[in-house]
Write a protein that holds these residues in place. Sequence first.
Motif, short mmCIF file in Angstrom:
data_model
loop_
_atom_site.label_atom_id
_atom_site.label_comp_id
_atom_site.label_asym_id
_atom_site.label_seq_id
_atom_site.Cartn_x
_atom_site.Cartn_y
_atom_site.Cartn_z
N ALA A 196 -0.73 -3.77 0.98
CA ALA A 196 0.06 -2.97 0.02
C ALA A 196 0.46 -1.66 0.67
O ALA A 196 -0.38 -0.97 1.25
N SER A 198 3.21 1.73 -0.17
CA SER A 198 4.22 2.30 -1.06
C SER A 198 4.71 3.63 -0.50
O SER A 198 3.94 4.37 0.12
N GLY A 227 1.37 5.55 0.08
CA GLY A 227 0.17 4.82 -0.33
C GLY A 227 -0.12 3.71 0.65
O GLY A 227 0.77 2.92 0.99
N ASP A 230 -4.62 -0.73 -1.50
CA ASP A 230 -4.80 -0.50 -2.93
C ASP A 230 -6.22 -0.93 -3.30
O ASP A 230 -6.62 -2.06 -3.02
N ALA A 242 -7.98 2.16 1.98
CA ALA A 242 -7.02 2.52 0.94
C ALA A 242 -6.97 4.04 0.87
O ALA A 242 -8.02 4.68 0.71
N ARG A 244 -4.20 7.64 -0.14
CA ARG A 244 -2.93 8.18 -0.61
C ARG A 244 -2.68 9.50 0.09
O ARG A 244 -3.61 10.26 0.33
N ARG A 312 -3.28 3.20 -15.31
CA ARG A 312 -4.41 3.44 -14.39
C ARG A 312 -5.02 4.81 -14.69
O ARG A 312 -4.28 5.77 -14.91
N GLY A 355 4.86 -1.80 -9.72
CA GLY A 355 4.52 -0.95 -8.59
C GLY A 355 5.11 0.43 -8.61
O GLY A 355 5.00 1.17 -7.64
N TRP A 434 4.39 -5.24 -1.49
CA TRP A 434 3.25 -5.68 -2.29
C TRP A 434 3.01 -7.16 -2.02
O TRP A 434 3.95 -7.94 -1.97
N PRO A 442 0.65 -1.52 -8.05
CA PRO A 442 0.27 -0.16 -7.67
C PRO A 442 1.10 0.87 -8.41
O PRO A 442 2.17 0.55 -8.94
N ARG A 445 1.10 7.75 -6.55
CA ARG A 445 0.14 8.73 -7.06
C ARG A 445 0.75 10.12 -7.19
O ARG A 445 1.52 10.56 -6.38
#
Lengths: 447, 199
Positions: A196, A198, A227, A230, A242, A244, A312, A355, A434, A442, A445
Amino acid sequence: MRHILALIAALQSDSTPVPVPSIPRRPLMAVTQSVILNVTVNRLDAWAFSQGWANSGTRTWGRNLRVGWEWDEDQFGTNLLMHPYHGGLYFNAARANGLSFWEAVPVAFLGSWTWEYFGETDRPSLNDFFMTSFGGIALGEVFHRLGATIRDNGSRHRVLREIAAFPLDPMGWLNRRLRHERTSEVPNAPEHAPGALSLRLHAGARFVVNSHLRKSNGTPTVIVDFGYGDPFLQPYRAPFDAFRLRAILGDRGLNALRATGRLYGPRTHHDHLFLVNQRFDYINNSAYRLGGQSIEVGLESHWRLPTEWQIRTEAYLDAILLGGIDAPTAGFGKRNYDFGPGGGVRFRLAFGRHGRSYFAFAAQSEYIHAVSGASADHFLGFGAFEITLPLGPSVGLGVHHTTFLRRTVNSDRPDDIRRFPELRILLTWTDVTWPASGVPQPTTRAP
Amino acid sequence: MRAGLVLTLLVGVLATSAEAQRPHRAGLWIETGGGFGYVRIASSGSTTLTSAPGSTSYLTVGVLLSDKVLLGIENAGFVDEMLGFFRGDTSSVAQTWNLSVVVLWYPWRSGFFAKGGVGVAQGTFTVSPTGGGAPIIARGTGVGLNFGAGYDLKISRKIALTACVCADVAGIGDVVLPSTRVDDMIASIYHITIGITIR
């Protein structure tokens, strides 16, 4: 444009042709490279830039070993950003020589300790040791993985990718060159394709108010949210599998760099994850300055809603191992910011689909007890929301509002209370890579 | 045939011997001990040092992360009852303690380990006025680091004697005493300890 963005983001499909052999472990080479790095930086500063502090020798080594630690007076950007970057070079000398994350940690500490005692005429600085070691671990691993993601031996833009990755991970570049790995015949590193990925790019205007100076200003700004991996999709395998990253460019160049990486988490799939993260914070804008190295422990959850929407949440307790915060009316010597440990809490809620995050709310409260600088306790509060209105498949209009509050309780002068509301209006471009469906989506963030 | 038997016995004895030398590491672990310490107090902007010997003690509890790595929480303390900040002065009682998360790393199969940790630290300085009266207490709290190396000498399956040469660093901020003021104090405590470890 799209090619350039794709190049920067490296949101490519995995071009790894065969299973990746691991790099042979060479701890001696890692330590040797960190020593060579220190000698090179020292001699460059002494010979090329005529820096007096670099003329260290046996006399200053003896003095440093005898007298020991102090707090230094360097500038905020030097201490809170450049030192962690330097520490990342030691760390990545180890990572590029086949050592694991945990095996690379002592190399970062060793490189930092030897530099502090032997690399400068100044006494060893305790704040430098913290920032270089802990910050170097966090930034080093982020840049190691980011560099591996950008590099792609199977790409026809291989050379451009090498150039793009070089500033992030020069030690990786050096060792790839020494091992002749920059060729299409060599498979990509295992960190190249985490599954993943992003990327969200924001560009627009930022307006901030300084309540103390009673003034506001508007400046152009660019924000990069990245990102890698995940936590809900990928059970824990290794630290920072994982993470960010948020970088903000503005009136001071790099106005902010914040990274949060998973240090430990469950090895199985859950909707509610107990996670231990390492966090790197650097904020240096015209209104305020704040940074530090933290460890946080908390719970991340995803709540499935009807259709494909989801929420989330994140709730964390954190310990600031050492933080820096500006102290406009106090400080120490030439330095007008304080150092100290502390702790706090943070909460975040994000609402998204496919996502992409459309709404995010974040709140954070921190405490820093100054041990160098003013005799003060700093209480900080953040509140932020970010809304993205979709204008197309990848493009949107972003509205961010952040309020930063700080109260400084001084032991020898009146308290200082300041408030910095900030508004950002941005054009947003998002891309997400993804893996197969059936897993949680996802969300990009917020701060 | 006989040579083979001798070889087998030799390998068996050596293997048992190697296993016996290797300390048991599993599950929870607790370690406590004490020893000799030496404190060195420095402040920013000054090369004047205050140093003194003293006694040190510690308690560590933790868990095993892997065969080579232990994670624990350590409380280490140092006390010197005759500390002075200038020549001839012995009026202060100095106490420091560190509460840290520590990692012990055993790189080889022997009992040798390296250790590092980070946490909070506090320094307390108690001065009794020469003319009598209530003692004056100055205290600073801040950031603590510790690191060092040591050796576990196994004395039974679950118990080992542990020797360590370690250092604690305590950055505790400004400390104001009747006779002096120390800005941005950093106390480095070097100690040699002997402890007992139960795993």
